[in-house]
Design a protein around this motif. Sequence first.
Motif, PDB file in Angstrom:
ATOM      1  N   LYS A 149       0.803  -1.203  -0.069  1.00  0.00           N
ATOM      2  CA  LYS A 149       0.001   0.128  -0.007  1.00  0.00           C
ATOM      3  C   LYS A 149       0.922   1.213   0.007  1.00  0.00           C
ATOM      4  O   LYS A 149       1.875   1.258   0.226  1.00  0.00           O
ATOM      5  N   SER A 150       0.477   2.462  -0.274  1.00  0.00           N
ATOM      6  CA  SER A 150       1.022   3.593  -0.724  1.00  0.00           C
ATOM      7  C   SER A 150       1.565   3.982   1.050  1.00  0.00           C
ATOM      8  O   SER A 150       0.795   3.727   1.911  1.00  0.00           O
ATOM      9  N   SER A 151       2.716   4.529   1.004  1.00  0.00           N
ATOM     10  CA  SER A 151       3.225   4.809   2.425  1.00  0.00           C
ATOM     11  C   SER A 151       4.595   5.789   1.967  1.00  0.00           C
ATOM     12  O   SER A 151       4.982   6.143   1.014  1.00  0.00           O
ATOM     13  N   SER A 152       5.018   6.208   3.128  1.00  0.00           N
ATOM     14  CA  SER A 152       6.042   7.165   2.938  1.00  0.00           C
ATOM     15  C   SER A 152       7.553   6.420   2.918  1.00  0.00           C
ATOM     16  O   SER A 152       8.496   7.022   2.426  1.00  0.00           O
ATOM     17  N   LEU A 153       7.477   5.021   2.946  1.00  0.00           N
ATOM     18  CA  LEU A 153       8.535   4.266   2.518  1.00  0.00           C
ATOM     19  C   LEU A 153       9.012   3.879   1.135  1.00  0.00           C
ATOM     20  O   LEU A 153       8.011   4.207   0.450  1.00  0.00           O
ATOM     21  N   ILE A 154      10.230   3.649   1.102  1.00  0.00           N
ATOM     22  CA  ILE A 154      10.376   3.477  -0.434  1.00  0.00           C
ATOM     23  C   ILE A 154      10.724   1.989  -0.719  1.00  0.00           C
ATOM     24  O   ILE A 154      10.960   1.179   0.378  1.00  0.00           O
ATOM     25  N   ALA A 155      10.022   1.361  -1.627  1.00  0.00           N
ATOM     26  CA  ALA A 155       9.742   0.114  -2.072  1.00  0.00           C
ATOM     27  C   ALA A 155      10.513  -0.286  -3.395  1.00  0.00           C
ATOM     28  O   ALA A 155      10.176   0.384  -4.663  1.00  0.00           O
ATOM     29  N   ARG A 156      11.317  -1.181  -3.554  1.00  0.00           N
ATOM     30  CA  ARG A 156      11.543  -1.921  -4.680  1.00  0.00           C
ATOM     31  C   ARG A 156      11.334  -3.365  -5.066  1.00  0.00           C
ATOM     32  O   ARG A 156      11.727  -4.120  -4.115  1.00  0.00           O
ATOM     33  N   ARG A 157      10.691  -3.401  -6.116  1.00  0.00           N
ATOM     34  CA  ARG A 157      10.226  -4.749  -6.569  1.00  0.00           C
ATOM     35  C   ARG A 157      11.332  -5.786  -6.763  1.00  0.00           C
ATOM     36  O   ARG A 157      12.215  -5.282  -7.620  1.00  0.00           O
ATOM     37  N   ILE A 158      11.568  -7.014  -6.191  1.00  0.00           N
ATOM     38  CA  ILE A 158      12.731  -7.670  -6.271  1.00  0.00           C
ATOM     39  C   ILE A 158      12.285  -9.008  -7.001  1.00  0.00           C
ATOM     40  O   ILE A 158      13.205  -9.285  -7.737  1.00  0.00           O
ATOM     41  N   ALA A 159      11.042  -9.697  -6.765  1.00  0.00           N
ATOM     42  CA  ALA A 159      10.746 -10.704  -7.543  1.00  0.00           C
ATOM     43  C   ALA A 159       9.268 -10.979  -7.570  1.00  0.00           C
ATOM     44  O   ALA A 159       8.658 -10.602  -6.623  1.00  0.00           O
ATOM     45  N   PRO A 160       8.781 -11.794  -8.615  1.00  0.00           N
ATOM     46  CA  PRO A 160       7.284 -12.119  -8.526  1.00  0.00           C
ATOM     47  C   PRO A 160       7.264 -13.313  -7.488  1.00  0.00           C
ATOM     48  O   PRO A 160       7.762 -13.983  -7.284  1.00  0.00           O
ATOM     49  N   ILE A 161       5.904 -13.222  -6.912  1.00  0.00           N
ATOM     50  CA  ILE A 161       5.394 -14.268  -5.859  1.00  0.00           C
ATOM     51  C   ILE A 161       4.192 -15.020  -6.546  1.00  0.00           C
ATOM     52  O   ILE A 161       3.254 -14.140  -6.616  1.00  0.00           O
ATOM     53  N   ARG A 162       4.299 -16.180  -7.004  1.00  0.00           N
ATOM     54  CA  ARG A 162       3.073 -16.668  -7.291  1.00  0.00           C
ATOM     55  C   ARG A 162       2.173 -17.696  -6.593  1.00  0.00           C
ATOM     56  O   ARG A 162       2.929 -18.239  -5.763  1.00  0.00           O
ATOM     57  N   LEU A 163       0.957 -17.487  -6.439  1.00  0.00           N
ATOM     58  CA  LEU A 163       0.192 -18.265  -5.314  1.00  0.00           C
ATOM     59  C   LEU A 163      -0.447 -19.347  -6.069  1.00  0.00           C
ATOM     60  O   LEU A 163      -1.002 -19.406  -7.217  1.00  0.00           O
ATOM     61  N   VAL A 164      -0.614 -20.413  -5.476  1.00  0.00           N
ATOM     62  CA  VAL A 164      -1.396 -21.607  -5.976  1.00  0.00           C
ATOM     63  C   VAL A 164      -2.188 -22.263  -4.781  1.00  0.00           C
ATOM     64  O   VAL A 164      -2.086 -22.114  -3.715  1.00  0.00           O
ATOM     65  N   ILE A 165      -3.310 -22.712  -5.275  1.00  0.00           N
ATOM     66  CA  ILE A 165      -4.332 -23.521  -4.644  1.00  0.00           C
ATOM     67  C   ILE A 165      -3.918 -24.999  -4.625  1.00  0.00           C
ATOM     68  O   ILE A 165      -4.102 -25.471  -5.679  1.00  0.00           O
ATOM     69  N   CYS A 166      -3.835 -25.558  -3.449  1.00  0.00           N
ATOM     70  CA  CYS A 166      -3.379 -27.097  -3.414  1.00  0.00           C
ATOM     71  C   CYS A 166      -3.908 -28.022  -2.520  1.00  0.00           C
ATOM     72  O   CYS A 166      -4.244 -27.506  -1.443  1.00  0.00           O
ATOM     73  N   ALA A 167      -3.822 -29.151  -2.510  1.00  0.00           N
ATOM     74  CA  ALA A 167      -3.867 -30.123  -1.748  1.00  0.00           C
ATOM     75  C   ALA A 167      -3.469 -31.423  -2.078  1.00  0.00           C
ATOM     76  O   ALA A 167      -3.151 -31.815  -3.134  1.00  0.00           O
ATOM     77  N   ALA A 168      -3.445 -32.388  -1.077  1.00  0.00           N
ATOM     78  CA  ALA A 168      -2.701 -33.657  -1.177  1.00  0.00           C
ATOM     79  C   ALA A 168      -3.643 -34.527  -2.172  1.00  0.00           C
ATOM     80  O   ALA A 168      -5.004 -34.496  -1.957  1.00  0.00           O
ATOM     81  N   PRO A 169      -2.965 -35.472  -2.885  1.00  0.00           N
ATOM     82  CA  PRO A 169      -3.779 -36.222  -3.795  1.00  0.00           C
ATOM     83  C   PRO A 169      -4.712 -37.026  -3.042  1.00  0.00           C
ATOM     84  O   PRO A 169      -5.905 -37.449  -3.371  1.00  0.00           O
ATOM     85  N   GLU A 170      -4.377 -37.576  -1.792  1.00  0.00           N
ATOM     86  CA  GLU A 170      -5.116 -38.499  -0.947  1.00  0.00           C
ATOM     87  C   GLU A 170      -6.423 -37.692  -0.437  1.00  0.00           C
ATOM     88  O   GLU A 170      -7.369 -38.408  -0.510  1.00  0.00           O
ATOM     89  N   TYR A 171      -6.154 -36.619  -0.147  1.00  0.00           N
ATOM     90  CA  TYR A 171      -7.279 -35.732   0.253  1.00  0.00           C
ATOM     91  C   TYR A 171      -8.315 -35.461  -0.859  1.00  0.00           C
ATOM     92  O   TYR A 171      -9.621 -35.782  -0.592  1.00  0.00           O
ATOM     93  N   LEU A 172      -7.939 -35.108  -1.957  1.00  0.00           N
ATOM     94  CA  LEU A 172      -8.930 -34.966  -3.287  1.00  0.00           C
ATOM     95  C   LEU A 172      -9.470 -36.315  -3.458  1.00  0.00           C
ATOM     96  O   LEU A 172     -10.771 -36.132  -3.724  1.00  0.00           O
ATOM     97  N   GLU A 173      -8.868 -37.422  -3.223  1.00  0.00           N
ATOM     98  CA  GLU A 173      -9.333 -38.744  -3.687  1.00  0.00           C
ATOM     99  C   GLU A 173     -10.662 -38.956  -2.816  1.00  0.00           C
ATOM    100  O   GLU A 173     -11.667 -39.458  -3.059  1.00  0.00           O
ATOM    101  N   ARG A 174     -10.415 -38.681  -1.334  1.00  0.00           N
ATOM    102  CA  ARG A 174     -11.364 -38.890  -0.271  1.00  0.00           C
ATOM    103  C   ARG A 174     -12.743 -37.632  -0.638  1.00  0.00           C
ATOM    104  O   ARG A 174     -13.781 -38.117  -0.100  1.00  0.00           O
TER     105      ARG A 174
END
Length: 293
Positions: A149-174
């Motif tokens: 968010k906007s602030s008085s601090l200085i920020a430099r973008r270093i790297a993208p961060i990708r999010l995923v929705i996931c679960a264990a195969p065993e959980y999805l089978e059940r």
Amino acid sequence: MDRIDIMRAFVTVVAEGSFTQAADRLALSPQLVSKYVARLEQRLGTRLLNRTTRKVHATEEGVRYAERARLLLHDIDELELGLGDAHRQAQGRLRVSAPVSFATRHLALLLCDFQQAHGHVSVDLQLNDRKVDIVEEGFDVALRIGHLKSSSLIARRIAPIRLVICAAPEYLERHGTPGRPEELKQHRCLHYSYMEHDVGLPGDGALSCNNGDVLVEAAIRGAGIVIQPTFIAGPAIADGRLRVILPEHAPAPMALYAVYAHRTLLPGKIRSFVDFMDGYFGDPPGWDDFAQH
């Protein structure tokens, strides 16, 4: 009048033995130099110089004062020179705040490489997932993940961060694999306490935690569905312990930022560290090689 300027004027007069020569050396008028010395004598309540038409001589008190003042001025010059060098060169102690999971997985190599390139910088790394106040808590740089968010601090973008929705195969089978975001309401969901995103997991969740590694480990063991960045979940996805679901509904990518307090007069240790991080992880970063695309 500045006391240091007055002190420097007096010491120069004693060294040169003349108001005129001292004025030439200091690039001041003889009248101003004479005024400086008179003001100093008035403040100290004692005569420091004996004046003749051709020469000035320091009194006994003037000699003592000039000797001590010369040492003080030397120390002041050394101090200012040292501070100036510190701003130009990468040296000193660098205090860094960073998220726990990201730091434990990805910062050790970066810090080793940085210190190989900048051997005069020592690093004090503090791990904390809360948003620290870098000014109040005395940090030079804070690494933050999210949508800043906007602030008085200085920020430099270093790297993208990708999010995923996931679960264990065993959980999805059940429990079945959700085909739409609305179906997540029917599942056990594992929540990251500090995460902010537009599309998240519904409800309070079966488990809430402020550490992503704990949530990923719980998901691997079949505890439920989790949203986590690929820099944590990637290895488990790559070896099949977790499976990505609803990829088209994943939260918008975030980024890793380096945040610091000031843009101007930035100490060399901070400038060098931020510059070193820029591009270090790549875009896309190496941790995305673990994840399914």
